[in-house]
Design a protein around this motif. Structure first.
Motif, mmCIF file in Angstrom:
data_model
loop_
_atom_site.group_PDB
_atom_site.id
_atom_site.type_symbol
_atom_site.label_atom_id
_atom_site.label_comp_id
_atom_site.label_asym_id
_atom_site.label_seq_id
_atom_site.Cartn_x
_atom_site.Cartn_y
_atom_site.Cartn_z
ATOM 1 N N ASP A 14 -19.793 -5.813 -5.021
ATOM 2 C CA ASP A 14 -19.280 -5.167 -3.806
ATOM 3 C C ASP A 14 -18.430 -6.143 -3.007
ATOM 4 O O ASP A 14 -17.325 -5.800 -2.546
ATOM 5 C CB ASP A 14 -20.438 -4.677 -2.927
ATOM 6 C CG ASP A 14 -21.162 -3.474 -3.514
ATOM 7 O OD1 ASP A 14 -20.591 -2.825 -4.421
ATOM 8 O OD2 ASP A 14 -22.296 -3.193 -3.073
ATOM 9 N N ASN A 15 -18.915 -7.348 -2.828
ATOM 10 C CA ASN A 15 -18.193 -8.353 -2.052
ATOM 11 C C ASN A 15 -16.881 -8.748 -2.722
ATOM 12 O O ASN A 15 -15.849 -8.908 -2.061
ATOM 13 C CB ASN A 15 -19.069 -9.596 -1.849
ATOM 14 C CG ASN A 15 -20.257 -9.336 -0.941
ATOM 15 O OD1 ASN A 15 -20.180 -8.473 -0.068
ATOM 16 N ND2 ASN A 15 -21.344 -10.077 -1.136
ATOM 17 N N ILE A 16 -16.931 -8.905 -4.051
ATOM 18 C CA ILE A 16 -15.715 -9.272 -4.779
ATOM 19 C C ILE A 16 -14.655 -8.189 -4.645
ATOM 20 O O ILE A 16 -13.475 -8.468 -4.388
ATOM 21 C CB ILE A 16 -16.042 -9.538 -6.264
ATOM 22 C CG1 ILE A 16 -16.926 -10.775 -6.394
ATOM 23 C CG2 ILE A 16 -14.763 -9.701 -7.082
ATOM 24 C CD1 ILE A 16 -17.459 -10.996 -7.799
ATOM 25 N N ILE A 17 -15.074 -6.931 -4.803
ATOM 26 C CA ILE A 17 -14.126 -5.821 -4.703
ATOM 27 C C ILE A 17 -13.606 -5.674 -3.275
ATOM 28 O O ILE A 17 -12.419 -5.406 -3.053
ATOM 29 C CB ILE A 17 -14.789 -4.523 -5.195
ATOM 30 C CG1 ILE A 17 -15.035 -4.601 -6.715
ATOM 31 C CG2 ILE A 17 -13.937 -3.299 -4.861
ATOM 32 C CD1 ILE A 17 -15.846 -3.464 -7.275
ATOM 33 N N ASP A 18 -14.474 -5.887 -2.287
ATOM 34 C CA ASP A 18 -14.034 -5.803 -0.893
ATOM 35 C C ASP A 18 -12.945 -6.832 -0.595
ATOM 36 O O ASP A 18 -12.052 -6.581 0.227
ATOM 37 C CB ASP A 18 -15.220 -6.022 0.054
ATOM 38 C CG ASP A 18 -16.165 -4.832 0.090
ATOM 39 O OD1 ASP A 18 -15.749 -3.736 -0.336
ATOM 40 O OD2 ASP A 18 -17.317 -5.000 0.538
ATOM 41 N N ARG A 19 -13.029 -7.999 -1.243
ATOM 42 C CA ARG A 19 -12.046 -9.062 -0.993
ATOM 43 C C ARG A 19 -10.818 -8.948 -1.900
ATOM 44 O O ARG A 19 -9.908 -9.783 -1.814
ATOM 45 C CB ARG A 19 -12.696 -10.435 -1.203
ATOM 46 C CG ARG A 19 -13.828 -10.752 -0.222
ATOM 47 C CD ARG A 19 -14.134 -12.243 -0.221
ATOM 48 N NE ARG A 19 -14.449 -12.725 -1.563
ATOM 49 C CZ ARG A 19 -15.671 -12.807 -2.075
ATOM 50 N NH1 ARG A 19 -16.720 -12.399 -1.366
ATOM 51 N NH2 ARG A 19 -15.863 -13.273 -3.303
ATOM 52 N N ALA A 20 -10.788 -7.930 -2.758
ATOM 53 C CA ALA A 20 -9.676 -7.802 -3.703
ATOM 54 C C ALA A 20 -8.377 -7.389 -3.033
ATOM 55 O O ALA A 20 -7.298 -7.541 -3.613
ATOM 56 C CB ALA A 20 -10.036 -6.799 -4.807
ATOM 57 N N GLY A 21 -8.448 -6.854 -1.820
ATOM 58 C CA GLY A 21 -7.237 -6.507 -1.075
ATOM 59 C C GLY A 21 -6.453 -5.361 -1.659
ATOM 60 O O GLY A 21 -5.227 -5.428 -1.789
ATOM 61 N N VAL A 22 -7.155 -4.270 -2.008
ATOM 62 C CA VAL A 22 -6.497 -3.112 -2.622
ATOM 63 C C VAL A 22 -6.387 -1.953 -1.625
ATOM 64 O O VAL A 22 -6.851 -2.045 -0.485
ATOM 65 C CB VAL A 22 -7.253 -2.659 -3.891
ATOM 66 C CG1 VAL A 22 -7.219 -3.747 -4.937
ATOM 67 C CG2 VAL A 22 -8.700 -2.282 -3.555
ATOM 68 N N GLY A 23 -5.784 -0.865 -2.084
ATOM 69 C CA GLY A 23 -5.565 0.263 -1.196
ATOM 70 C C GLY A 23 -6.766 1.149 -0.981
ATOM 71 O O GLY A 23 -6.875 1.824 0.051
ATOM 72 N N GLY A 24 -7.696 1.200 -1.934
ATOM 73 C CA GLY A 24 -8.866 2.062 -1.788
ATOM 74 C C GLY A 24 -9.824 1.875 -2.948
ATOM 75 O O GLY A 24 -9.424 1.443 -4.040
ATOM 76 N N VAL A 25 -11.092 2.193 -2.699
ATOM 77 C CA VAL A 25 -12.135 2.077 -3.719
ATOM 78 C C VAL A 25 -12.943 3.364 -3.729
ATOM 79 O O VAL A 25 -13.380 3.836 -2.667
ATOM 80 C CB VAL A 25 -13.073 0.880 -3.436
ATOM 81 C CG1 VAL A 25 -14.156 0.787 -4.503
ATOM 82 C CG2 VAL A 25 -12.272 -0.422 -3.352
ATOM 83 N N PHE A 26 -13.148 3.944 -4.912
ATOM 84 C CA PHE A 26 -13.873 5.207 -5.044
ATOM 85 C C PHE A 26 -14.931 5.065 -6.134
ATOM 86 O O PHE A 26 -14.646 4.590 -7.233
ATOM 87 C CB PHE A 26 -12.922 6.357 -5.389
ATOM 88 C CG PHE A 26 -11.921 6.640 -4.309
ATOM 89 C CD1 PHE A 26 -12.179 7.616 -3.359
ATOM 90 C CD2 PHE A 26 -10.734 5.915 -4.224
ATOM 91 C CE1 PHE A 26 -11.270 7.864 -2.353
ATOM 92 C CE2 PHE A 26 -9.818 6.169 -3.214
ATOM 93 C CZ PHE A 26 -10.090 7.138 -2.275
#
Length: 358
Positions: free
Chosen positions: A303-315
């Motif tokens: 979760d933390n890694i994806i949150d810091r990935a700097g993308v437009g959205g996560v689903f």
């Protein structure tokens, strides 16, 4: 103060004498000049009018249809839904809003969506088929799903049908295709109304020019092109896919290697070109739950890694038994919860396309 504007049936001299507006620069009273049609339209111009048809629709308060409340409603004593039914109605309304975003999307030219993750078995092909199928179902067709992996992939195997020609034959014959009927001969039509173009046998590796050529002919006859990529983001075919992409979709599992490979790909895109950076910064990550045991501590770290990935959205896409069978995917057999989650992601993809093609 402003007064009522006289009806059009009154004599012109009466209309002229009526106060129209008391504002600086406009005469008021018996000697005021009549407001012209042009002035009236100019005053209305700043006010948006495109929502009038929507807000003119009267929405009825929902009536219970389930449980004892629904029974009472059917007996004539109308009751509002209980909490559980209210949540269902809200979810249905939200789904309708996502579908409206997808259905009403109109571009000035065909657009491309790339589904990519360097890690094998990360869900690229199922994501491509379901995403393309939903876009086609909601929009009524005009969506092609194209295999752009450098080597032969599994798109044709996971899709419905048994076509006789595919991407290799399309690349070979691209210069001679002049009609939608000709192009259809290289596709596998789906019950979702999407058209799949995969590999029907062993083929030579695709190159940059092969992908660009295939994309060009597909874009002549389809509004949306979804591309199922391979596992080599440094390949020539991948560069051709990036060149023809307007939105990037990155499927991941709750697995460290899959997520880390995805993040590395995003970082590489950011360093390679301005377009790559734009695609990475606006990417849509779909987190597929594949049913395997998941360590809560690992999921929290991911979760933390994806949150810091700097993308437009996560689903997050819930586990789906039909997709997990690893056979042909039929959209109608995908669970409602999975379809709803993918629809939310698809609406986000549409917003991303609009942002990236301004």
């Amino acid at each position: 103060m402003a007064t009522e504007i006289a009806p059009a049936s009154l004599p012109a001299e009466v209309v002229t004498a009526v106060e129209v507006n008391e504002e600086p620069g406009r005469a008021v009273g018996a000697h005021a000049a009549p407001i012209t049609d042009a002035e009236f339209q100019a005053e209305l111009a700043p006010e948006p009018l495109d929502d009038l048809a929507v807000i003119s629709t009267i929405e009825k308060a929902p009536t219970a249809t389930q449980g004892w409340r629904g029974l009472m409603s059917r007996l004539g004593l109308k009751m509002e839904p209980g909490e559980a039914e209210k949540q269902q109605l809200q979810a249905a309304a939200q789904l309708g809003q996502w579908e409206t975003v997808i259905r009403q999307f109109v571009g000035t030219e065909a657009v491309g969506v790339l589904v990519a993750n360097p890690k094998g078995s990360s869900g690229k092909t199922p994501t491509s088929i379901v995403l393309g199928g939903l876009l086609a179902t909601i929009r009524g067709g005009s969506v092609a799903v194209l295999e752009v992996s450098d080597d032969r992939g599994t798109l044709s195997f996971r899709a419905e049908g048994n076509p006789s020609r595919g991407v290799a034959e399309l690349v070979r014959d691209a210069e001679g295709i002049r009609s939608a009927g000709q192009l259809a001969g290289y596709t596998a039509p789906q019950t979702s109304y999407a058209s799949i173009i995969g590999s029907v046998g062993n083929r030579a590796p695709l190159t940059h020019d092969d992908v660009v050529s295939a994309a060009r002919v597909i874009d002549e006859f389809y509004a949306i092109r979804v591309m199922d990529s391979g596992n080599q983001p440094t390949s020539s075919a991948f560069s051709g896919a990036i060149e023809t992409t307007d939105a990037l979709v990155v499927p991941v599992l709750n697995s460290a290697d899959v997520v880390l490979e995805a993040v590395a790909m995003l970082d590489r895109l950011r360093s390679e070109s301005p377009k790559g950076a734009q695609l990475a910064n606006t990417a849509i990550i779909v987190r597929l739950v594949d049913g395997r045991p998941e360590n809560p501590q690992l999921v929290a770290r991911l979760d933390n890694i994806i949150d810091r990935a700097g993308v437009g959205g996560v689903f997050t896409i819930p586990y789906d038994p039909h997709i997990a069978e690893r056979g042909q995917i039929t959209l109608s057999k995908v669970s409602p919860a999975t379809r709803a989650a993918f629809t939310a992601a698809a609406a986000a993809v549409v917003h991303t396309i609009q942002k990236n093609t301004k």
